[in-house]
Enzyme design. Structure first.
Site, PDB file in Angstrom:
ATOM      1  N   MET A   1      -5.677   6.345   1.732  1.00  0.00           N
ATOM      2  CA  MET A   1      -6.104   5.559   0.564  1.00  0.00           C
ATOM      3  C   MET A   1      -6.574   6.359  -0.645  1.00  0.00           C
ATOM      4  O   MET A   1      -7.066   5.766  -1.610  1.00  0.00           O
ATOM      5  CB  MET A   1      -7.202   4.550   0.973  1.00  0.00           C
TER       6      MET A   1
ATOM      7  N   GLU B   1      13.104  -4.433   6.264  1.00  0.00           N
ATOM      8  CA  GLU B   1      12.058  -3.508   6.698  1.00  0.00           C
ATOM      9  C   GLU B   1      12.107  -3.387   8.224  1.00  0.00           C
ATOM     10  O   GLU B   1      12.055  -4.391   8.935  1.00  0.00           O
ATOM     11  CB  GLU B   1      10.679  -3.999   6.227  1.00  0.00           C
ATOM     12  N   ALA B   2      12.159  -2.144   8.672  1.00  0.00           N
ATOM     13  CA  ALA B   2      12.281  -1.899  10.109  1.00  0.00           C
ATOM     14  C   ALA B   2      11.033  -2.329  10.885  1.00  0.00           C
ATOM     15  O   ALA B   2      11.116  -2.787  12.024  1.00  0.00           O
ATOM     16  CB  ALA B   2      12.569  -0.413  10.354  1.00  0.00           C
TER      17      ALA B   2
ATOM     18  N   HIS C   1       2.828  14.449   2.736  1.00  0.00           N
ATOM     19  CA  HIS C   1       3.276  14.198   1.367  1.00  0.00           C
ATOM     20  C   HIS C   1       4.697  14.722   1.148  1.00  0.00           C
ATOM     21  O   HIS C   1       4.964  15.409   0.168  1.00  0.00           O
ATOM     22  CB  HIS C   1       2.339  14.874   0.358  1.00  0.00           C
TER      23      HIS C   1
ATOM     24  N   ALA D   1       7.411   2.125  -2.221  1.00  0.00           N
ATOM     25  CA  ALA D   1       8.281   1.885  -3.378  1.00  0.00           C
ATOM     26  C   ALA D   1       9.071   0.587  -3.240  1.00  0.00           C
ATOM     27  O   ALA D   1       9.236  -0.153  -4.210  1.00  0.00           O
ATOM     28  CB  ALA D   1       9.241   3.060  -3.549  1.00  0.00           C
TER      29      ALA D   1
END
Ligand SMILES: Cc1cc2nc3c(=O)[nH]c(=O)nc-3n(C[C@H](O)[C@H](O)[C@H](O)COP(=O)(O)OP(=O)(O)OC[C@H]3O[C@@H](n4cnc5c(N)ncnc54)[C@H](O)[C@@H]3O)c2cc1C
Ligand SMILES: *[C@@H]1O[C@H](CO)[C@@H](O)[C@H](O)[C@H]1NC(C)=O
Length: 595
Positions: A101, A41-42, A530, A21
Site C-alpha cells: 500500500m 481475470e484469472a 516491482h 492497470a
C-alpha cells in the site's frame, strides 16, 4: 453485471487481467455508455476479505495461493543458485490487493527518460496530470502538524478514485530515523509527490481515510462501476491465447478476440475494436509468446507458430533488489513483536474495529529515505570502476544504462531506498528471540544495472514462465549493496537511533569483511516485487514491444497496458505509476477511437 456465460459474444474492448492497470482501463472506458468492455481475470473477487482489506494484515497474504501467483525465479547464478520468491497478486485488483500500500511517485527525470528513450509524450509533465487524476489525497490537521503535509493542488489530486492518506499509526523509531538520517546529511523532503522524491519523506498510503481500509484498483475503480450494463467482468477466467489474424493489405496483425479457460471449459470472447493485455510484467510476455508474438527462436522451441517475430518480448526485465538489516531494540520501544501477545493482538484488532486506528490501520513503513549515491556510498570509486561490468543486450538497454550512469554521476536521484521497520525481518539461519523487540532497516537498490528475462517454459499458459532476474549479474550492483549494508551500520550507530538500539543481529557483527558481506548478500538478496520492462515502450529497433500509443509493433489493435511497458526503472514503488500509465492509456485509446 452477471457473469452468465451464455450471453458471451463480442465486446468493443477485451481486457486480459483485471489487476492494477486492467481495472483502471475498464472503469474509464465504460464511462462512455456506448462502449462495451469485457475483462478476463484469472483470480477471484477477494476484495473484501479481512486479510486483504485490513492494512495491518497484509503480510499474512504472501504466498497464499488463493490470491498470490507465487512465482519462483530460475536459479540465480550470482546468488548461489537460489531461486527467488516472486509474489504477484491474483484476483480483481491484481497486485494492488497483495501489495503493501505504499503510494508514491518517482523522480521527474525518470519519467522524462521514457521520452528520451523514444516514447513521445511520456514525460513527468504529462504523467503528473494522470497521477492527480487517479487519486484523492486526504490530509488531516493532525497530518499537517505531525508530518508538515501540504495539499498543493499543483501536485495532489482531489477527485480521483484512489485514496491516498498519511499514516495513522507510526512506530517509535519513525522520528528518530528522520533525525538520524538528517544528521548524516540527508535532507528532509516535505513533498515527495512534486517531482523530486529524493531525501527523507513521510509515506503516503493507498488507504481509505475513514474506513482505514485498503484502497485497491478493485475498490477504487471497479466497484463504483460494477453494475454498469456495458461492463462484463469474468473472474476465474484464464486467457490462453490472443486470437490473431494476418492482414496483407495493410500488412498488419489484427487481434480478433481471446481464448480462455473458465471452469475447465475452453471459451472465446471476440473484440470489435481492441484487445488490451494487462496481465502484468510476468504474464503479459507469457501470453504474447503463447499467442505467437515473440522471438522466433523462443517460439520455435515450443512449436508455437510465429505470427510476429518480435525479439523484445520478455526481455529487459528490471526490478528493485533489497537486503534486510535487523538489530535488537530496547524493549521499552514498541515493535510488531508485541502482537505475539494474544491479548495485545486482540486489543489492536478491537482498536481497529472501533476507532480505525492503531497498528492494524496502516502500512508497515511510515517513512522512507531515497538516497543519492554520494550520500550512502563510502567508496564511490569502487562502484564507478565496476560499472564497466554492466551488460546490455539490446540498443534500448544500452541507452537506458547510459541514462542510469548519468544519474549515478549527477547524484540527484535516489539510488538507495531506506526504510525503518519496527520488527524482525526473516533471514536464513536467524530467528527472533521471544520477548525481544527488533528494529529493521530495509535497504533496497533503486537503480540496479542488471537486466533479466521472462519467457515461456512450455506451450501451456498453465505452466509458470521462466523468470530470470539475473540479479547481481554485474559488480556494480553488488558493490552498491555492500556499501548499503555498511551505511546501515553507520545509521544505527548515530543518535538518536543509537540510543534505542543495542546490537545488530542481521547480518550480524561476525560478517565483517567485504568478501563476507558479499557472500551474505548472495545468500539473502531478494526483490521488492516491482518488476517492469518486459514489453518495453521503446522503438522497435531498440528492442521495443509497444509504441508510444502502447500498441504492439506490427499489430493494428493490440495494446499492452501495465507495468511491463515501463522502459527504465523508477526510484519508487510502482503502483502509483501503473495507475497513471493506465489513466493516460485510456485517453490515448479514446483519442484514437475518435479519429
Ligand atoms: C507483495 C507485493 C508488494 C508490493 N508492494 C507495493 C507497495 O507497497 N507500493 C507500490 O507502489 N507497489 C507495490 N507493489 C508493486 C505493485 O503492486 C505492482 O507494480 C502493480 O500493482 C502492477 O500492476 P499491473 O497492472 O502491472 O499488474 P497486476 O496488478 O499484477 O495485474 C495483473 C493481473 O492479470 C491477471 N492475469 C495474469 N495472467 C492472466 C491470464 N492469462 N488470464 C487472465 N488474467 C490474468 C492477474 O491475476 C492479475 O490480476 C507490490 C507488489 C507485490 C506483489
Ligand atoms: C521449466 O520446465 C522444466 C522442464 O519441464 C522444469 O524442470 C522447470 O521446473 C520449469 N520451470 C518453471 C519455472 O516452472
Amino acid at each position: 453485471m452477471s457473469s452468465d456465460l451464455t450471453d458471451l459474444k463480442s465486446f468493443d474492448y477485451v481486457i486480459v487481467g483485471g489487476g492494477n492497470a486492467g481495472l483502471v482501463a475498464a472503469a474509464r472506458l465504460v464511462e462512455d455508455p456506448i462502449i462495451t468492455v469485457c475483462v478476463l481475470e484469472a483470480g477471484e473477487d477477494v476484495t473484501h476479505l479481512p486479510d486483504i482489506i485490513i492494512p495491518g494484515l497484509s503480510f499474512k497474504n504472501m504466498g497464499n495461493p488463493n490470491f498470490d501467483w507465487s512465482f519462483q525465479s530460475t536459479p540465480q547464478v550470482n546468488a548461489n543458485d537460489r531461486t527467488i520468491h516472486l509474489l504477484r497478486g491474483k484476483g480483481l485488483g491484481g497486485s494492488t490487493i497483495l501489495n503493501f500500500m505504499e503510494l508514491a511517485r518517482g523522480h521527474e527525470e525518470e519519467y522524462d527518460a521514457f521520452e528520451t528513450l523514444g516514447a513521445k509524450g511520456w514525460n513527468w509533465k504529462s504523467l503528473l496530470e494522470y497521477f492527480k487524476k487517479s487519486e484523492t489525497f486526504t490530509v488531516s490537521s493532525n497530518d499537517m502538524e505531525r508530518f508538515g503535509a501540504t495539499v498543493n493542488p499543483l501536485f495532489h489530486g482531489t477527485e480521483g478514485p484512489l485514496h491516498r492518506t498519511m499514516s495513522k499509526w507510526i512506530c517509535d523509531a519513525h522520528m528518530p530515523f528522520l533525525k538520524t538520517l538528517e544528521s548524516l546529511g540527508i535532507p528532509f523532503n516535505p513533498d515527495c509527490s512534486s517531482g523530486s522524491n529524493t531525501g527523507i519523506f513521510h509515506a503516503g498510503h493507498a488507504i481509505d481515510p475513514i474506513e482505514a481500509s485498503r484502497s485497491s484498483s478493485a475498490t477504487a475503480y471497479y466497484e463504483p462501476v460494477k453494475a454498469k450494463r456495458n461492463l462484463k467482468v469474468i473472474t476465474g477466467a484464464r486467457a490462453t491465447q490472443i486470437l490473431l489474424k494476418k492482414d496483407d493489405v495493410p500488412r498488419t496483425v489484427v487481434a480478433q478476440g481471446v481464448n480462455f479457460i473458465k471452469d475447465g471449459k475452453e471459451l472465446t470472447v471476440y473484440c470489435r475494436k481492441e484487445v488490451i493485455i494487462s496481465a502484468g510484467t510476468f504474464q503479459t510476455p507469457q501470453l504474447l509468446e503463447l499467442s505467437g508474438i515473440g522471438s522466433k527462436a523462443t517460439l520455435d522451441k515450443y512449436g508455437i507458430p510465429v505470427i510476429l517475430d518480435l525479439p523484445g518480448v520478455g526481455e529487459n526485465l528490471q526490478d528493485h533488489f533489497w537486503c534486510p538489516f535487523t538489530a535488537v531494540m530496547d524493549s521499552k520501544y514498541e515493535s510488531f513483536e508485541v502482537l505475539a501477545n494474544p491479548e495485545r493482538a486482540v486489543q489492536e484488532m478491537e482498536l481497529y474495529e472501533k476507532s480505525k486506528s492503531g497498528m492494524m490501520s496502516t502500512a508497515a513503513s511510515s517513512i522512507f529515505a531515497f538516497i543519492p549515491p554520494t550520500k550512502f556510498l563510502s567508496d564511490i570509486d569502487v562502484v564507478r570502476s565496476s560499472l564497466k561490468s554492466v551488460i546490455a543486450s539490446t540498443p534500448g538497454q544500452q541507452k537506458a544504462i547510459d541514462i542510469q550512469k548519468a544519474w549515478f554521476e549527477n547524484d540527484n536521484i535516489g539510488h538507495l531506498e531506506f526504510a525503518p521497520f519496527p520488527g524482525f525481518m526473516p533471514a536464513p539461519g536467524k530467528a527472533p528471540v521471544p520477548g525481544k523487540h527488533y528494529f529493521s532497516l530495509f535497504a533496497g537498490l533503486l537503480h540496479p544495472f542488471s537486466r533479466g528475462t521472462v519467457h515461456i517454459n512450455s506451450s501451456s499458459i498453465l505452466d509458470a514462465p521462466n523468470i530470470d532476474l539475473r540479479v547481481l549479474d554485474n559488480e556494480a550492483d553488488l558493490e552498491m549493496m555492500v556499501q548499503a549494508i555498511k551505511f546501515s551500520r553507520k545509521v544505527i550507530r548515530n543518535q538518536p537511533l543509537s540510543g534505542m538500539i543495542t546490537e545488530e543481529v542481521i547480518p550480524g557483527p561476525e560478517i565483517e569483511s567485504d568478501e563476507d558481506i558479499k557472500d551474505w548478500i548472495r545468500n539473502i538478496i531478494q526483490t521488492t516485487f516491482h518488476p517492469i520492462g518486459t514489453a518495453a515502450m521503446v522503438p522497435l529497433e531498440d528492442g521495443g514491444v509497444v509504441d508510444a500509443e502502447l500498441k504492439v509493433y506490427g499489430t493494428s489493435n493490440l495494446r499492452v497496458v501495465d507495468a511491463s511497458i515501463i522502459p527504465i526503472q523508477i526510484s519508487s514503488h510502482t503502483q502509483a505509476t501503473v495507475y497513471a500509465i493506465a489513466e493516460k492509456a485510456v485517453d490515448i485509446i479514446k483519442g484514437s477511437m475518435r479519429s
